[in-house]
Design an enzyme around this catalytic site. Structure first.
Site, PDB file in Angstrom:
ATOM      1  N   LYS A  72       0.798  -1.225   0.000  1.00 43.69           N
ATOM      2  CA  LYS A  72       0.000   0.000   0.000  1.00 43.69           C
ATOM      3  C   LYS A  72       0.833   1.279   0.000  1.00 43.69           C
ATOM      4  CE  LYS A  72      -4.170  -1.970   2.049  1.00 43.69           C
ATOM      5  NZ  LYS A  72      -5.231  -1.821   3.076  1.00 43.69           N
ATOM      6  N   ASP A 109     -10.157   2.597   1.697  1.00 46.67           N
ATOM      7  CA  ASP A 109     -10.282   1.986   3.018  1.00 46.67           C
ATOM      8  C   ASP A 109     -11.038   2.894   3.987  1.00 46.67           C
ATOM      9  OD1 ASP A 109      -9.072  -0.464   2.588  1.00 46.67           O
ATOM     10  OD2 ASP A 109      -7.073   0.217   3.149  1.00 46.67           O
TER      11      ASP A 109
END
Length: 289
Positions: A72, A109
């Site tokens: 990420k 997210d």
């Protein structure tokens, strides 16, 4: 060229990747909408990530990818741009292609995490506190989202220094705290005050409790009365942490809720249409099997 390359497609990448439920979610929506598209999963490591991005960039049918551990943050220098959400969080979980071919990183997210909490966050509270376990890419998004919604945070991690730096970066204002991971594993006799009108959230933002990982050790004497317990782990769907939370009388939220919420944002980025959210219950039943 494989069959998947003959239609617009996206995929989830990471290492490991076999546990990902993203192909089930996106495949379900693609079938429901009758799209000529596909979605798969591919194991990509830190070492193979640059080659993957370079190759995918040259494939016009590749619409983007979802990104899981441990990529990420590593993907950021390989992209053309970050949207404001990804810039603020400092981690990317979705890459999509713009009309001019540029690869842009975003982070779904935060939005996916907040989705099952929106009804609760619409209410007024005297005080909001969240105890968060973990300081990886998902934790960064969760910290940013909760600070934006007025929470005081306690961030617990193995590396307290890293947790402290994360809070200094994402939550420089306000009185927030860090603690070693073991702090919540040991019983406390702390006398909680009257929590009426308060919102207490306990979040597992780590891979602890996921299949193949050690369990999350948490003593429920640390949970204020009326706490909401949220575990972002999705495999298993009902973790030992959530089972213990239910026995302790806490309201629980499964990581599947966050997974579907963040996938919905990414789906529209990839395929240009909104997913059919009217069949969420059927999708969640499918994910639990």
């Amino acid at each position: 060229m494989s069959d998947v390359d003959e239609v617009p497609y996206a995929e989830v990448i990471g290492d490991p990747i076999s546990q990902s439920k993203s192909p089930v979610i996106h495949g379900f929506w693609i079938e429901r909408l009758g799209l000529k598209a596909s979605y798969g999963a591919r194991r990509v490591t830190n070492e193979t990530l640059p080659e993957y991005i370079a190759t995918s960039r040259g494939n016009a049918n590749w619409q983007g990818c979802n990104i899981t551990m441990p990529l990420k943050e590593a993907v950021i220098p390989l992209l053309d741009d970050l949207d404001p959400v990804a810039k603020a969080i400092g981690a990317v979980n979705t890459v999509y292609r713009e009309a001019d071919g540029k690869l842009v990183g975003t982070n779904t997210d935060a939005g996916g995490f907040l989705e099952p909490l929106l009804g609760i966050l619409d209410k007024q509270h005297l005080f909001r506190m969240a105890r968060i376990i973990g300081n990886g890419g998902a934790a960064r998004a969760i910290v940013a989202a909760l600070v934006e919604n007025g929470f005081t945070l306690v961030l617990a991690a193995r590396n307290v220094g890293k947790a402290r730096n994360l809070l200094a970066e994402l939550a420089p204002d306000g009185e927030h705290y860090t603690a070693p991971l073991a702090h919540f594993a040991e019983a406390t006799d702390f006398p909680f005050d009257d929590r009426k009108g308060c919102l207490d959230l306990i979040v597992n933002a780590s891979p602890l409790g996921m299949k193949g990982n050690p369990p999350l050790l948490f003593d429920w004497s640390h949970a204020p009365p009326g706490s909401i317990v949220y575990d972002i782990v999705t495999s298993p769907a009902e973790t030992q942490f959530l089972e213990a939370a239910s026995k302790a009388g806490c309201q629980t939220i499964s990581g599947l809720a966050m997974l579907v919420g963040q996938a919905a944002i990414a789906f529209e980025k990839f395929f240009g249409v909104q997913p059919p959210r009217d069949c969420d219950e059927q999708l969640l039943d499918l994910l639990r099997t």
